[in-house]
Design a protein around this motif. Structure first.
Motif, short mmCIF file in Angstrom:
data_model
loop_
_atom_site.label_atom_id
_atom_site.label_comp_id
_atom_site.label_asym_id
_atom_site.label_seq_id
_atom_site.Cartn_x
_atom_site.Cartn_y
_atom_site.Cartn_z
N GLU A 76 0.82 -1.21 0.00
CA GLU A 76 0.00 0.00 0.00
C GLU A 76 0.86 1.26 0.00
OE1 GLU A 76 -3.80 1.82 2.51
OE2 GLU A 76 -3.13 -0.25 2.83
N LEU A 77 1.94 1.24 0.78
CA LEU A 77 2.82 2.41 0.81
C LEU A 77 3.57 2.59 -0.51
CD1 LEU A 77 4.16 2.12 4.46
CD2 LEU A 77 2.74 3.96 3.54
N ALA A 78 3.99 1.51 -1.11
CA ALA A 78 4.67 1.60 -2.41
C ALA A 78 3.72 2.17 -3.46
CB ALA A 78 5.18 0.23 -2.84
N ASP A 79 2.46 1.76 -3.41
CA ASP A 79 1.47 2.26 -4.35
C ASP A 79 1.30 3.78 -4.19
OD1 ASP A 79 -0.67 2.67 -6.06
OD2 ASP A 79 -2.12 1.60 -4.82
N ASN A 80 1.10 4.21 -2.97
CA ASN A 80 0.75 5.61 -2.73
C ASN A 80 1.94 6.55 -2.71
OD1 ASN A 80 -2.34 5.84 -2.06
ND2 ASN A 80 -1.66 3.92 -1.16
N THR A 81 3.15 6.02 -2.72
CA THR A 81 4.34 6.86 -2.86
C THR A 81 4.93 6.79 -4.26
OG1 THR A 81 5.81 5.07 -2.11
CG2 THR A 81 4.97 6.60 -0.42
N GLY A 82 4.26 6.10 -5.16
CA GLY A 82 4.79 5.96 -6.51
C GLY A 82 6.07 5.14 -6.55
N GLY A 83 6.17 4.18 -5.64
CA GLY A 83 7.34 3.31 -5.61
C GLY A 83 8.49 3.82 -4.77
N ARG A 84 8.29 4.93 -4.07
CA ARG A 84 9.37 5.50 -3.25
C ARG A 84 9.26 5.00 -1.81
NH1 ARG A 84 7.86 9.40 -6.77
NH2 ARG A 84 6.34 10.27 -5.31
#
Length: 343
Positions: A76-84
């Motif tokens: 979920e965090l990778a999704d919402n940070t654009g992979g960052r």
């Protein structure tokens, strides 16, 4: 090399404000450690406020949660940070795992290896690369119905890092992790003669190039143009080094450098609750081994000299404390980050 800011517990609004300031100052990212507060919601608050930064857990306590939960949060965090986002995991110590989390600890190295492999198997299933079928000695995962599959996105190749200090954990990391969160109290001697050789052994055992394992290195950095300006942060540095050095498992960090018996002395001061004596035991020579101290215009070169060609990311271990005392210094930390990044 990129330079990130390590932060601890904070309320969401304060975290968001700090993230915007860190982004404006030109640092590359923020690393959230799990102590009295989990890192996940703080990262969400920070990433919403400062979307260009890279975020990492450094570290999240692994054994207190299922590998499925860790993978789901990372996804979920990778999704919402654009992979960052990088997922940093650690075992913590037995007392915390068993008595604070109520979870199993033994065997820590084998359990962590299985945990990382379970997380990676789950992420692969989320990506659609394979069915969920992890059958390890400690974790068995085989059920992922479509209605429980997370939202698909194109940032699912998430790096999974682990904290590692001793040779067994470093070998394990070399075999299965994407990166290592190095302990903040370390010397160049330790990196070259203990950590990196152990990583190479672990990597060789699985036919892997050890250069594939990134080193994420928290560094104790004390800048200031005068002794008076450095005084507060220098005392904090001595205290932190003394605190970690008092742990018997870290005694070799001092012994390897010829500081025989120092760890036992630190342990006596710690047990006596004498923080003044603890800090005073850390000499300037020890500081030179475990920290980077100098004028603001010297720090970038010293970071490059010490970690160039070794570290993927430097995590400024004390900058958050410095900025709390002197908010205007954040811009100067940003100048250091820019100089290191472009060197």
């Amino acid at each position: 090399m990129k330079i990130d800011l390590m932060v601890g517990s904070s309320r969401w609004a304060d975290t968001a404000t700090l993230a915007r300031e860190v982004e404006a100052a030109g640092l590359s990212g923020m690393v959230f450690t799990e102590t009295g507060q989990t890192p996940w919601l703080s990262i969400a608050a920070a990433a919403t406020a400062a979307p260009s930064l890279t975020y990492s857990t450094g570290i999240a306590v692994a054994f207190g949660m299922s590998p499925m939960v860790a993978a789901s949060l990372a996804w979920e965090l990778a999704d919402n940070t654009g992979g960052r986002f990088r997922l940093g995991l650690g075992s913590q110590v037995r007392a915390h795992v068993e008595r604070r989390y109520g979870a199993e600890f033994d065997p820590p190295v084998g359990r962590m290896r299985d945990y990382i492999q379970a997380v990676k198997a789950t992420l692969a299933a989320f990506r659609g690369d394979a069915d969920l079928a992890h059958d390890g000695p400690h974790y068995k995962l085989s059920l992922l119905p479509d209605q429980w599959r997370p939202l698909n996105h194109g940032n699912g190749d998430i790096k999974v890092d682990v904290s590692a200090v001793g040779p067994a954990m470093c070998k394990m990391a070399g075999a299965v992790a994407d990166g290592i969160h190095v302990h903040p109290v370390h010397s160049v001697h330790y990196l070259n003669t203990r950590l990196l050789p152990s990583v190479a052994v672990g990597a060789a055992a699985v036919g892997r190039d050890p250069s594939e394992v990134d080193l994420l290195i928290p560094s104790i950095i004390v800048p200031g143009d005068t002794p008076e300006e450095r005084a507060d942060l220098l005392m904090l540095a001595r205290t932190r080094i003394g605190f970690y050095g008092a742990t018997k498992n870290y005694a070799y960090q001092f012994d390897d450098l010829g500081f025989d018996g120092v760890s036992a002395e630190l342990n006596r001061h710690l047990k006596a609750g004498d923080s003044t004596a603890l800090a005073a035991t850390i000499t300037d020579e020890m500081l030179d081994a475990f920290a980077i101290v100098g004028r603001w215009d010297e720090i970038a070169d010293r970071i490059i000299d010490r970690y160039g060609g070794v570290a993927e990311r430097i995590i400024s271990y004390l900058a958050d404390e410095d900025v709390k005392r002197r908010p205007d210094n954040l811009a100067r930390w940003g100048e250091i980050a820019a100089a290191v990044r472009t060197a």
